[in-house]
Enzyme design. Structure first.
Site, PDB file in Angstrom:
ATOM      1  N   PRO A   2       1.602  -7.467  -0.497  1.00  0.00           N
ATOM      2  CA  PRO A   2       2.424  -7.414  -1.529  1.00  0.00           C
ATOM      3  C   PRO A   2       1.711  -7.443  -2.995  1.00  0.00           C
ATOM      4  O   PRO A   2       0.530  -7.993  -3.081  1.00  0.00           O
ATOM      5  CB  PRO A   2       3.270  -8.974  -1.627  1.00  0.00           C
ATOM      6  CG  PRO A   2       3.273  -9.556  -0.334  1.00  0.00           C
ATOM      7  CD  PRO A   2       1.957  -8.845   0.288  1.00  0.00           C
ATOM      8  N   GLU A   3       1.909  -6.420  -3.551  1.00  0.00           N
ATOM      9  CA  GLU A   3       1.116  -5.832  -4.900  1.00  0.00           C
ATOM     10  C   GLU A   3       2.146  -6.372  -5.950  1.00  0.00           C
ATOM     11  O   GLU A   3       3.257  -7.045  -5.784  1.00  0.00           O
ATOM     12  CB  GLU A   3       0.761  -4.502  -4.812  1.00  0.00           C
ATOM     13  CG  GLU A   3      -0.174  -4.077  -3.695  1.00  0.00           C
ATOM     14  CD  GLU A   3      -0.659  -2.891  -3.682  1.00  0.00           C
ATOM     15  OE1 GLU A   3      -0.588  -2.057  -4.890  1.00  0.00           O
ATOM     16  OE2 GLU A   3      -1.333  -2.336  -2.870  1.00  0.00           O
TER      17      GLU A   3
END
Length: 271
Positions: A2-3
């Site tokens: 996840p960014e």
């Protein structure tokens, strides 16, 4: 992993369910995450959640007693349950509200974190972070000044959390392509015009990803379990050997800073 857009989507997803609610219990089934879950996290029991924010890739659940700082790591995600459901193997932390709802943290690789921070203090993990990319603080003048003594290649430069937070591998590749900047161009060789365009494209790409619900590749799903759809809009990331959407030359794949980087040699000419 996840960014920033995925973490921001998670923040938006959990906020309506948690804000203003009181924490009844915290169940830590696996305390050995990236860092050990501190015992002080239990001090959140009985506290009302007064704010939920994001700093870089960290989610902050705030009460008057203190804050829980959550990092999703490589494979973590959060779910809102309407009530208790028997946990699966990788469901490591439950935050149970007095209204019966449960915030559940799932993390197969255990590279994420649950940390504690006293009210009014700053945790060490946030001490040296650069500005948020979607704020006015991140602007061409700022980035140009930071780049002048940096010989590192531009892709690594914009992925440095001390320079700007949250521009991860996917969004760095996409932003550099949109700005027509080769990822291996030394940062100190960028012109102000190039940096002005790059700052604008970073903001556009991240905002579009947030609006699309994040990018689902392998591990990320939104809080409601629905996937993000930005992967359908990726122009170069993960498309090695496929035609460039602008010039039809083949997309290249190269390791830069030990991360896979995707670019078009024709559209992104190295300075």
């Amino acid at each position: 992993m996840p960014e920033l857009p995925e973490v921001e989507v998670s923040r938006m997803g959990i906020t309506p369910h948690l804000l203003g609610q009181t924490i009844d219990k915290i169940h830590v089934r696996q305390p050995k995450l990236r860092w050990p879950v501190p015992e002080e996290i239990q001090r959140l029991q009985g506290q009302t959640i007064v704010a939920i924010s994001r700093r870089a890739k960290y989610l902050v659940i705030e009460t008057k007693q203190g804050c829980a700082i959550i990092h999703l790591g490589m494979s973590g995600n959060l779910r809102i349950l309407d009530g208790f459901i028997e946990p699966n193997k990788h469901d490591h932390v439950d935050l149970v509200l007095t209204n019966g709802k449960v915030l559940r943290y799932h993390d197969p690789r255990r590279f994420g974190a649950w940390l504690w921070c006293e009210q009014g203090t700053e945790h060490a993990v946030m001490a040296h972070l650069g500005p948020e990319p979607l704020t006015d603080e991140f602007n061409p003048e700022y980035l140009f000044a930071k780049s002048r003594n940096k010989k590192v290649v531009t892709k690594q430069f914009i992925m440095d959390n001390k320079i700007v937070v949250g521009v991860g591998n996917i969004y760095a590749s996409e932003s550099l392509f949109s700005a027509k900047i080769h990822p291996k161009t030394p940062a100190n060789q960028l012109t102000l015009k190039q940096i002005t365009l790059l700052v604008a494209e970073i903001k556009i790409v991240l905002e579009r990803a947030i609006n699309q619900g994040g990018t689902t590749l392998k591990d990320f799903n939104q809080v409601d379990g629905k996937p993000g759809y930005f992967a359908q809009e990726l122009q170069v990331y993960g498309k090695a050997g496929k035609p460039c959407p602008v010039c039809s030359n083949l997309i290249q794949d190269e390791k830069i800073g030990q991360r896979n980087s995707f670019y078009c040699e024709s559209c992104q000419v190295k300075s």
